[in-house]
Design a protein around this motif. Structure first.
Motif, PDB file in Angstrom:
ATOM      1  N   THR A 306       0.833  -1.205   0.000  1.00 36.74           N
ATOM      2  CA  THR A 306       0.000   0.000   0.000  1.00 36.74           C
ATOM      3  C   THR A 306       0.867   1.254   0.000  1.00 36.74           C
ATOM      4  OG1 THR A 306      -1.739  -1.212   1.187  1.00 36.74           O
ATOM      5  CG2 THR A 306      -1.886   1.195   1.184  1.00 36.74           C
ATOM      6  N   ILE A 307       1.953   1.241   0.748  1.00 36.60           N
ATOM      7  CA  ILE A 307       2.891   2.375   0.712  1.00 36.60           C
ATOM      8  C   ILE A 307       3.413   2.573  -0.707  1.00 36.60           C
ATOM      9  CG2 ILE A 307       5.173   3.171   1.491  1.00 36.60           C
ATOM     10  CD1 ILE A 307       4.607   1.708   4.146  1.00 36.60           C
ATOM     11  N   PHE A 308       3.687   1.479  -1.394  1.00 34.00           N
ATOM     12  CA  PHE A 308       4.246   1.518  -2.750  1.00 34.00           C
ATOM     13  C   PHE A 308       3.195   1.887  -3.803  1.00 34.00           C
ATOM     14  CE2 PHE A 308       5.982  -0.799  -6.558  1.00 34.00           C
ATOM     15  CZ  PHE A 308       7.113  -0.017  -6.716  1.00 34.00           C
ATOM     16  N   ALA A 336       8.992   9.373  -6.614  1.00 31.90           N
ATOM     17  CA  ALA A 336       9.411   9.977  -5.349  1.00 31.90           C
ATOM     18  C   ALA A 336      10.619   9.276  -4.735  1.00 31.90           C
ATOM     19  CB  ALA A 336       8.252   9.973  -4.356  1.00 31.90           C
ATOM     20  N   GLY A 337      11.053   8.161  -5.369  1.00 33.98           N
ATOM     21  CA  GLY A 337      12.237   7.459  -4.878  1.00 33.98           C
ATOM     22  C   GLY A 337      11.952   6.263  -4.011  1.00 33.98           C
ATOM     23  N   VAL A 338      10.755   5.672  -4.153  1.00 40.33           N
ATOM     24  CA  VAL A 338      10.388   4.491  -3.369  1.00 40.33           C
ATOM     25  C   VAL A 338      10.569   3.245  -4.224  1.00 40.33           C
ATOM     26  CG1 VAL A 338       8.580   3.346  -2.033  1.00 40.33           C
ATOM     27  CG2 VAL A 338       8.702   5.845  -2.082  1.00 40.33           C
ATOM     28  N   GLY A 339      11.219   2.238  -3.661  1.00 43.62           N
ATOM     29  CA  GLY A 339      11.385   0.961  -4.342  1.00 43.62           C
ATOM     30  C   GLY A 339      10.838  -0.168  -3.497  1.00 43.62           C
ATOM     31  N   VAL A 424      13.913   5.383  -0.523  1.00 41.22           N
ATOM     32  CA  VAL A 424      13.148   4.522   0.391  1.00 41.22           C
ATOM     33  C   VAL A 424      13.102   3.138  -0.241  1.00 41.22           C
ATOM     34  CG1 VAL A 424      10.929   4.063   1.494  1.00 41.22           C
ATOM     35  CG2 VAL A 424      11.710   6.429   1.221  1.00 41.22           C
ATOM     36  N   LEU A 425      13.568   2.130   0.476  1.00 38.87           N
ATOM     37  CA  LEU A 425      13.553   0.771  -0.058  1.00 38.87           C
ATOM     38  C   LEU A 425      12.737  -0.119   0.873  1.00 38.87           C
ATOM     39  CD1 LEU A 425      14.413  -1.233  -2.180  1.00 38.87           C
ATOM     40  CD2 LEU A 425      16.571  -1.571  -0.950  1.00 38.87           C
ATOM     41  N   LEU A 426      11.671  -0.694   0.328  1.00 41.24           N
ATOM     42  CA  LEU A 426      10.781  -1.584   1.061  1.00 41.24           C
ATOM     43  C   LEU A 426      11.167  -3.025   0.726  1.00 41.24           C
ATOM     44  CD1 LEU A 426       7.458   0.278   0.137  1.00 41.24           C
ATOM     45  CD2 LEU A 426       8.950   0.719   2.113  1.00 41.24           C
ATOM     46  N   LEU A 427      11.576  -3.784   1.712  1.00 40.04           N
ATOM     47  CA  LEU A 427      12.076  -5.141   1.507  1.00 40.04           C
ATOM     48  C   LEU A 427      11.136  -6.141   2.160  1.00 40.04           C
ATOM     49  CD1 LEU A 427      15.817  -4.434   2.417  1.00 40.04           C
ATOM     50  CD2 LEU A 427      14.906  -4.799   0.113  1.00 40.04           C
ATOM     51  N   ASP A 428      10.467  -6.951   1.354  1.00 36.89           N
ATOM     52  CA  ASP A 428       9.525  -7.938   1.868  1.00 36.89           C
ATOM     53  C   ASP A 428      10.128  -9.328   1.704  1.00 36.89           C
ATOM     54  OD1 ASP A 428       7.327  -9.271   2.786  1.00 36.89           O
ATOM     55  OD2 ASP A 428       5.949  -8.577   1.242  1.00 36.89           O
ATOM     56  N   GLU A 429      10.498  -9.942   2.821  1.00 37.21           N
ATOM     57  CA  GLU A 429      11.151 -11.260   2.822  1.00 37.21           C
ATOM     58  C   GLU A 429      12.339 -11.277   1.861  1.00 37.21           C
ATOM     59  OE1 GLU A 429      10.363 -13.365   4.993  1.00 37.21           O
ATOM     60  OE2 GLU A 429       8.244 -13.151   5.494  1.00 37.21           O
ATOM     61  N   PRO A 430      13.321 -10.383   2.052  1.00 35.38           N
ATOM     62  CA  PRO A 430      14.396 -10.245   1.063  1.00 35.38           C
ATOM     63  C   PRO A 430      15.304 -11.451   0.930  1.00 35.38           C
ATOM     64  CG  PRO A 430      14.915  -8.998   3.049  1.00 35.38           C
ATOM     65  CD  PRO A 430      13.493  -9.461   3.190  1.00 35.38           C
ATOM     66  N   THR A 431      15.351 -12.318   1.947  1.00 36.23           N
ATOM     67  CA  THR A 431      16.273 -13.462   1.863  1.00 36.23           C
ATOM     68  C   THR A 431      15.557 -14.790   1.701  1.00 36.23           C
ATOM     69  OG1 THR A 431      16.366 -13.671   4.280  1.00 36.23           O
ATOM     70  CG2 THR A 431      18.015 -12.266   3.234  1.00 36.23           C
TER      71      THR A 431
END
Length: 505
Positions: A306-308, A336-339, A424-431
């Motif tokens: 939702t943020i993204f 805006a620089g969100v990933g 801004v970097l949003l990481l969902d279960e990155p590993t």
């Protein structure tokens, strides 16, 4: 024939498989006995996926020998492998969401007579198989797409048992499961091995290997570097075998805080989405890593999406550098620089029929296009530079991204936002699906991004990962923040107690 071959259920010897430009398997040996859980370890790109595809009949080896119950055999097709007794549960389950549980279980060997399917018999047998797995409550006529990840895992296992499988290959079976679902899976595996079924178990979670495994084989660069290891082999030894170097500590030490409290980068105010989460409020400063902890289904992924802008909020506002983002507008967020590196990289982040370079530059195409033409040379140069920083294997950005292992595909997703220069970097279960050595590289990268002033939000089902990386932690339960604290003031037990009981410490 050796004594080992005569007692083995499966013996693969000297397996070689070459693809254009890549020798994926270079003389691999694997021996599996009936009734054991044989764990297969290796870094992303070590050859695990190729080996199990050979075992499943999906790839034909260029060299080597396969023996089944002592007899030399050829697994010419997946159907041949199934008929022999080898069933494979891939990390991306190959179920058909629109079909029922029973139809999926008996797909390809339907219960039929005189050209007509016998639905009642199929439902009865499906129920019996699910009862054997400890879950008779799953309706055989329910659509598989309506089941949870754990339910779909059970359907896949029931399908294997329907083929009278003597060996089941499980590729990262716990990747999408909650803690209680993992416990049930392990119980099912123990029951199966007690009946003499063998399991080849692939996981990057070394604590699972110790809990469930009997023996371990380690692959590196397409070769068998260790075999017949005990499941309780020290982590440092296993990591050294997989990576060729010792990783004494997984999480990089932080000499000093990188948080710039004078610079607010991301602010979320009263964000809510019907039936998913409500009244979410937090800020993230430059150089800060905010961890979001909670159980699967608590609303963590939905908050990030939702943020993204991938989901539209019913209420609330998101600000980046003080500027309000348009609700439900991904382009507004990216500009805006969100990933976002989403949980399901294949379906949500990657274009699987395109090259690595094209995927890496996807969010920055306007920088590479002019008058309808794309500057491929610049695209290759920029993507190659970022991929080298992430140690992508194989390193060629011109390869189709579908040929990469899951962990290397994740690196390509992160590289996309590095090329774009996100703040801004949003990481969902990155590993998820990433081996220990590659995890250490990703953790180092996350810390380096914070040191460069990027604001990061990290969602992970692995509590040590959240506590080991984050500066501050939000604990989420049933779509609401129930606690917020600096990471160094929390323990894994604290967080688990909160998310299980719902009471703030």
């Amino acid at each position: 024939m050796t004594a080992e071959a005569s007692t083995a259920l499966l013996q693969m010897t000297g397996i070689v498989k070459t693809f254009p430009g890549v020798r994926a398997l270079d003389g691999v040996d694997l021996t599996v006995r009936a009734g054991e859980v044989h764990c297969l370890l290796g870094q992303n790109g070590a050859g695990k996926s190729t080996l199990i595809k050979v075992l499943a009949g999906a790839h034909q080896p260029d060299e080597g020998e396969i023996r089944w119950q002592g007899e030399k055999t050829t697994l010419s097709t997946p159907v041949a492998a199934l008929r022999m007794g080898v069933a494979t549960m891939y990390q991306e389950l190959d179920l058909i969401p629109g079909l029922s549980v029973a139809d999926n279980i008996f797909l390809g060997h339907e219960r039929a007579s005189y050209g007509f399917t016998r639905d009642r018999q199929a439902r009865k047998e499906a129920t019996a198989l699910l009862k054997r797995l400890g879950h008779p409550e799953i309706p055989p006529d329910r659509e598989v797409g309506d089941l949870s990840a754990a339910g779909q895992q059970l359907v896949s296992m029931a399908r294997a048992l329907a083929h009278d499988a003597k060996l089941i290959v499980m590729d990262e079976p716990t990747a999408a499961l909650a803690a209680d679902e993992v416990t049930n899976l392990f119980r099912v595996v123990a029951d199966l091995t007690a009946e003499g079924v063998a399991v080849v178990y692939i996981s990057h979670r070394l604590e699972e290997i110790r809990e469930i495994g009997h023996r371990v084989t380690v692959l590196k660069d397409g070769k068998t570097v260790a075999r017949d290891l005990a499941a309780d082999t020290p982590t440092s030894d296993l990591v050294a075998l997989m990576s060729g170097k010792r990783v004494e500590t997984v999480y990089p030490t932080r000499e000093e805080s990188t948080v710039d409290e004078s610079t607010e980068v991301l602010r979320v105010e009263k964000l809510g989405r019907d039936n998913e989460f409500a009244d979410i409020n937090f800020t993230v400063h430059a150089g800060e890593i905010l961890g979001i902890a909670g159980l699967v289904g608590a609303g963590r992924s939905e908050i990030l999406e939702t943020i993204f802008g991938a989901r539209k909020a019913d209420e609330g506002t998101v600000y980046v550098n003080g500027k309000k983002l348009r609700n439900g507008d991904v382009r507004s967020a990216v500009d805006a620089g969100v990933g976002l590196a989403p949980e399901e990289r294949k379906s949500q982040a990657l274009l699987m029929d395109m090259t690595v370079a094209q995927n890496v530059t996807l969010a920055s195409m306007r920088s590479y296009s002019s008058f309808g033409f794309t500057d491929r040379a610049k695209e290759l140069k920029d993507s190659r530079a970022k991929l080298e920083d992430l140690d992508l294997r194989p390193s060629d950005p011109r390869r189709n991204i579908s040929t990469l292992s899951g962990g290397n595909q994740q690196k390509a997703v992160v590289a996309r936002w590095l090329v774009h220069g996100c703040r801004v970097l949003l990481l969902d279960e990155p590993t998820r699906g990433v081996d220990v050595g590659a995890r250490a590289e990703l953790y180092r990268l996350i810390r380096e991004l914070a040191a460069d002033g990027v604001a990061l939000v990290l969602v992970s089902s692995e509590m040590p990962e959240v506590l080991g990386l984050a500066d501050r932690v939000l604990v989420v339960r049933d779509g609401r923040v129930i606690h917020e604290a600096p990471a160094d003031e929390l323990t894994e037990a604290d967080v688990l107690d909160m998310v299980m009981e719902g009471s703030a410490a």
